[in-house]
Design a protein around this motif. Structure first.
Motif, short mmCIF file in Angstrom:
data_model
loop_
_atom_site.label_atom_id
_atom_site.label_comp_id
_atom_site.label_asym_id
_atom_site.label_seq_id
_atom_site.Cartn_x
_atom_site.Cartn_y
_atom_site.Cartn_z
N GLY A 65 0.81 -1.21 0.00
CA GLY A 65 0.00 0.00 0.00
C GLY A 65 0.84 1.26 0.00
N ARG A 66 2.18 1.09 0.09
CA ARG A 66 3.04 2.27 0.09
C ARG A 66 3.11 2.89 -1.30
NH1 ARG A 66 8.00 0.69 0.40
NH2 ARG A 66 7.64 -1.43 1.07
N GLU A 67 3.18 4.18 -1.33
CA GLU A 67 3.43 4.83 -2.61
C GLU A 67 4.87 4.54 -3.00
OE1 GLU A 67 1.58 6.67 -4.73
OE2 GLU A 67 -0.20 6.29 -3.55
N SER A 68 5.09 4.16 -4.22
CA SER A 68 6.47 3.91 -4.62
C SER A 68 6.97 5.05 -5.47
CB SER A 68 6.51 2.59 -5.39
OG SER A 68 7.42 2.70 -6.42
N GLN A 69 8.29 5.13 -5.56
CA GLN A 69 8.90 6.21 -6.34
C GLN A 69 8.77 5.95 -7.84
OE1 GLN A 69 10.08 9.04 -4.90
NE2 GLN A 69 9.06 8.02 -3.21
N SER A 70 8.65 4.69 -8.16
CA SER A 70 8.68 4.35 -9.58
C SER A 70 7.48 4.89 -10.33
CB SER A 70 8.71 2.84 -9.75
OG SER A 70 8.19 2.52 -10.99
N SER A 71 7.72 5.23 -11.58
CA SER A 71 6.62 5.75 -12.39
C SER A 71 5.96 4.67 -13.23
CB SER A 71 7.12 6.84 -13.31
OG SER A 71 7.93 6.24 -14.29
N ALA A 72 6.41 3.43 -13.05
CA ALA A 72 5.78 2.38 -13.85
C ALA A 72 4.30 2.32 -13.56
CB ALA A 72 6.44 1.05 -13.57
N GLY A 73 3.91 3.00 -12.51
CA GLY A 73 2.50 3.07 -12.19
C GLY A 73 1.70 3.73 -13.29
N SER A 74 2.37 4.46 -14.14
CA SER A 74 1.63 5.04 -15.24
C SER A 74 0.99 3.95 -16.07
CB SER A 74 2.56 5.90 -16.10
OG SER A 74 3.62 5.09 -16.56
N ALA A 75 1.51 2.75 -15.91
CA ALA A 75 0.93 1.64 -16.64
C ALA A 75 -0.29 1.09 -15.94
CB ALA A 75 1.97 0.54 -16.78
N GLY A 76 -0.56 1.59 -14.76
CA GLY A 76 -1.79 1.20 -14.08
C GLY A 76 -1.75 -0.14 -13.41
N THR A 77 -0.58 -0.77 -13.25
CA THR A 77 -0.53 -2.06 -12.59
C THR A 77 0.02 -1.92 -11.19
OG1 THR A 77 -0.19 -3.16 -14.68
CG2 THR A 77 0.48 -4.38 -12.74
N ALA A 78 -0.71 -2.45 -10.22
CA ALA A 78 -0.22 -2.39 -8.84
C ALA A 78 0.60 -3.63 -8.57
CB ALA A 78 -1.42 -2.31 -7.90
N LEU A 79 1.88 -3.46 -8.46
CA LEU A 79 2.74 -4.61 -8.21
C LEU A 79 2.69 -4.98 -6.73
CD1 LEU A 79 5.97 -3.82 -10.26
CD2 LEU A 79 3.93 -5.04 -10.96
N ASN A 80 2.88 -6.26 -6.44
CA ASN A 80 2.99 -6.63 -5.03
C ASN A 80 4.40 -6.34 -4.55
OD1 ASN A 80 4.70 -8.87 -5.49
ND2 ASN A 80 2.94 -10.18 -5.93
N GLU A 81 4.61 -6.53 -3.26
CA GLU A 81 5.88 -6.11 -2.66
C GLU A 81 7.10 -6.74 -3.36
OE1 GLU A 81 6.42 -3.84 -0.35
OE2 GLU A 81 8.58 -4.24 -0.29
N ALA A 82 7.02 -8.06 -3.56
CA ALA A 82 8.17 -8.75 -4.16
C ALA A 82 8.38 -8.28 -5.60
CB ALA A 82 7.95 -10.25 -4.12
N GLN A 83 7.29 -8.13 -6.33
CA GLN A 83 7.40 -7.65 -7.72
C GLN A 83 8.01 -6.27 -7.75
OE1 GLN A 83 3.22 -7.89 -8.76
NE2 GLN A 83 3.51 -9.78 -9.94
#
Ligand code: ATP
Length: 756
Positions: free
Chosen positions: A7-25
């Motif tokens: 649930g933490r906001e991550s620094q990565s911008s891959a979120g622009s792809a709209g996929t919520a990765l799990n912790e290990a991913q």
């Protein structure tokens, strides 16, 4: 990544792809510098994670796409990755900005080209397989592309005196590839196992031929790897040039990377060590082709600073499938420990169905598919390509659209098929010596080569059959006279017979089966495989009335197999080998032919019994790959008899059955080693009673305590119509099963009918 599993906001911008990765991913995708080994369970999103890492490097780290090299297992997966990447990061996938996805072969070929160019070496590529290579076609015939098949066939004939059958040629090709991929030194060739006689000499001849056969150096696909590796090792300026090209190297499906491929990758990352490897050692299924999963187990030794992460959450399958598959694969000893789990609902348990006889399998699946629908979401998976023939025949007859992944049409040009068609040809016209010439060594009476040559020299007589000409004009041994006269009569009787009957006559009365047996003894072929082809031909012939229809049906099926990718836009069932199913997923999966001798193979079992478990563990991994393709429903299919003989349920199916029992053994359970192939199980009460209504399929012969022996002629829902002698009864399948009223009729009784 926009948001990770915690649930933490991550620094990565891959979120622009709209996929919520799990912790290990997330950790894997945002890994910094240095080597990383990502061990991923099936369906755990390793491809997604790899793509997100590329996006992360470009978007977050400002890495130029061209500085990233992503190596995939096959050309198809390189294309698939590119299109998935384009969907995730449309803006990054255009033109110059697109990352570089390619196979290791294409990477190696680029290096080889540079190397040859700098040395002024002229080369030509040898293409892999040529289906058109037939007996008589030789190396001297001009061709645009030299074909490996033709080269090897011709070298084989020169050395052994006759052309190799397809399976032997295939084994030889595999051996050559294996030696190259394992970087086996020439003085240790004899340590590599190969069933082809004189394989080592053939290998050396082949190497010699490539150096001296034409005006240019010939290289095949395996040579690309060994030459690239050697060039990088020996030429520092080339090595530096290639090393400078990429800052980040990533490899997918690394469990199936071979030693020479690993070595090339090592050269590539020597300077920066930025090697990001994703693999599932439990899905390593190409040991026979020299994959080196042991390399992964050694990764830390090779790269002591390497980080090791695991993706264990499966997003694909229901809990029932994931739990059993996870405990199943844990019985393998040679592996990284992983604990695959899922948050998906339980779903149905895995179904195990054991049919009375092999011949029911295709019909059974057809009925199930008609019943359940959702063709595009259904797959039938098998160990050997040969399984696809009867399945496609049955699906086609039922009008069910299907597509075959990596279909193999060699069945239709097998010499057994050719033989049978020639037997049939001779029934149409028994005056044709040219047809007899093709089969003269294969039936009672055995016309020798010399006698055949004498017959061919005789002027063709309009009236006389080839047999009469032999009897009248060619010197024969006494013992030949009677069987040749009898063969003439049998051929005449066969004329006009339905094809199935004709095949039986060829096999039994003309003595073809016996001739095959002798050929097997002489040439070391596997008799079961050849008998299997004959039985499959009988099955195809079954409903047909004339031999012309039979020949046309074979042509049609062959054409259908050759357009294996057809039906791309139609809702169609997928047929695939277990090997080719890697990376795919379907809602419903049928795994077929799950008997000892097929999966595991007789060879796997033999080696295992001698204390070598490597092949058995690979067979278990293949089974595991199959199981983990299923999202919702998984059915394992076996039978009690095949080709008239009792067969045993695959030990892997017994293990699944055991693991599905409540309180079945928990993690670390038994090794596959402790399980012997099980005796065929029996039901409680009447031990022969059929216990699964789905085993009551049209064509099955059953026995009822009151009505006696009968044959099922119709089944609609719960209602089964059975013909008992002159009478037909309509019964409820469920009641029959609950009360144990039906059992297989004695011809098939020895085996358990169906179990769930
Ligand atoms: N974090 C996630 N949240 C939700 N779904 C996910 C996530 N990661 C992956 N998936 C889904 O899981 C499925 C499997 O993903 P993917 O194809 O990347 O798996 P894979 O590990 O490459 O599979 P396999 O090795 O079995 O071929 C896909 O449908 C994907 O969208």
């Amino acid at each position: 990544m926009r948001q990770n599993a915690s649930g933490r906001e991550s620094q990565s911008s891959a979120g622009s792809a709209g996929t919520a990765l799990n912790e290990a991913q997330n950790q894997a995708a945002t890994h910094g510098e240095g080597p990383l080994l990502l061990l991923a369970s099936p369906g755990s999103g390793k491809t997604t994670t790899m793509l997100m890492r590329i996006g992360y490097l470009i978007e977050e780290k400002g890495v130029q796409a061209s500085r990233i090299k992503a190596v995939t297992f096959s050309k198809a997966s390189a294309e698939d990755m590119m299109s998935r990447f384009a969907r995730l990061f449309p803006a990054l996938a255009e033109g110059q900005r697109a990352p570089d996805f390619s196979t290791i072969h294409s990477l190696a070929f680029g290096i080889v080209r540079e190397h040859f160019r700098s040395r002024g070496i002229v080369y030509r590529l040898i293409e892999g397989r040529s289906d058109s290579a037939r007996d008589g076609q030789t190396l001297n015939e001009p061709r645009n592309e030299p074909s490996k098949t033709i080269i090897l066939r011709d070298l084989y004939r020169r050395l052994q005196g006759e052309y190799p059958p397809d399976d032997r040629l295939e084994e030889l090709t595999r051996y050559i590839g294996f030696v190259k991929n394992k970087l086996v030194p020439l003085d240790r060739l004899s340590e590599v196992r190969c069933d082809v006689p004189n394989a080592e000499a053939l290998f050396r001849e082949y190497e010699r031929y490539k150096l001296s056969g034409t005006d240019a150096l010939l290289i095949d696909y395996d040579d690309m790897l060994t030459i690239a590796h050697a060039a990088l090792a020996e030429d520092p300026s080339l090595r530096m040039k290639v090393q400078k090209r990429y800052d980040y190297v990533m490899t997918d499906e690394s469990q199936d990377t071979s030693l020479v491929q690993h070595a090339i990758l090592e050269h590539l990352v020597q300077g920066h060590g930025n090697l990001w490897v994703v693999a599932d050692d439990d899905q390593s299924i190409y040991g026979w082709r020299a994959a080196e999963p042991g390399y992964l187990l050694d990764f830390k030794r090779k790269y002591p600073a390497a980080r090791l992460l695991k993706l264990e959450r499966n997003y694909r399958s229901t809990r029932s499938i994931v739990d059993v598959a996870n405990r199943f694969i844990k019985r393998n000893k040679n592996r990284y420990d992983k604990n695959m789990f899922t948050e998906r609902p339980d779903g149905d348990p895995i179904t195990i169905t054991v049919l009375p006889d092999y011949t029911f399998q295709a019909k059974y699946i057809v009925e199930k598919i008609i019943d359940k629908g959702r063709l595009g979401e259904t797959a039938i998976l098998y160990r050997n390509n040969s399984s696809s023939i009867l399945l496609m025949n049955a699906l086609d007859r039922a009008g069910i659209p299907f597509r075959i992944k990596d279909g193999d049409a060699r069945f239709f040009s097998h010499w057994i098929v050719e033989d049978l068609l020639n037997f049939m040809r001779l029934t149409f016209n028994d005056r044709r010596a040219d047809v007899l010439e093709k089969i003269h060594l294969k039936f009672n009476g055995y016309v020798s080569k010399r006698q055949m040559a004498q017959l061919l020299e005789l002027e063709a007589d309009r009236e006389d059959s080839v047999f009469d000409r032999l009897l009248k004009h060619v010197p024969l041994q006494d013992y030949q006279v009677k069987p040749l006269g009898a063969s003439r009569d049998i051929f005449r009787q066969m004329s006009g017979a339905p094809p199935r009957e004709a095949i039986r006559i060829v096999r039994d009365r003309l003595g073809y089966d016996k001739a095959i047996e002798k050929t097997c003894e002489r040439m070391g072929y596997r008799k079961e495989a050849l008998v299997g082809i004959l039985n499959a031909l009988e099955e195809i012939a079954e409903p047909l009335e004339t031999m012309e229809q039979f020949a046309a049906r074979l042509k049609y099926l062959e054409a259908r197999m050759r357009q294996s990718g057809a039906n791309k836009d139609v809702e169609a069932v997928t047929l695939s080998t277990l090997h080719s199913s890697k990376g795919l997923e379907f809602s419903r999966v049928y795994m077929v032919d799950l008997v000892e001798g097929i999966l595991p193979s007789a060879d796997d079992a033999r080696r295992f019994d001698k204390g070598d478990s490597a092949e058995m563990e690979e067979a278990a991994r293949l089974f595991y790959v199959g199981m983990t393709r299923a999202k919702e429903e998984l059915e394992l299919l076996a039978y009690g008899r095949k080709e008239g003989e009792a067969v045993q349920l695959s030990r892997f199916v017994s293990e699944v059955r055991e693991l599905q029992r409540p309180h079945a053994d928990q993690p670390s359970g038994k090794a596959h080693s402790t399980l012997q192939p099980p005796p065929t199980p029996v039901a409680a009460g009447n031990p022969n009673a059929i216990r699964n209504p789905e085993a009551l399929i049209v064509g099955a012969r059953v026995r009822h305590p009151v009505f006696g022996d009968g044959e099922i002629i119709l089944k609609i829902g719960d209602s089964v119509e059975i013909r008992f002698g002159q009478e037909t009864k309509r019964l409820s399948a469920n009641i029959c099963v609950q009360r144990g009223l039906l059992e297989p009729s004695p011809t098939v009784r020895a085996q358990e009918p169906v179990d769930r």
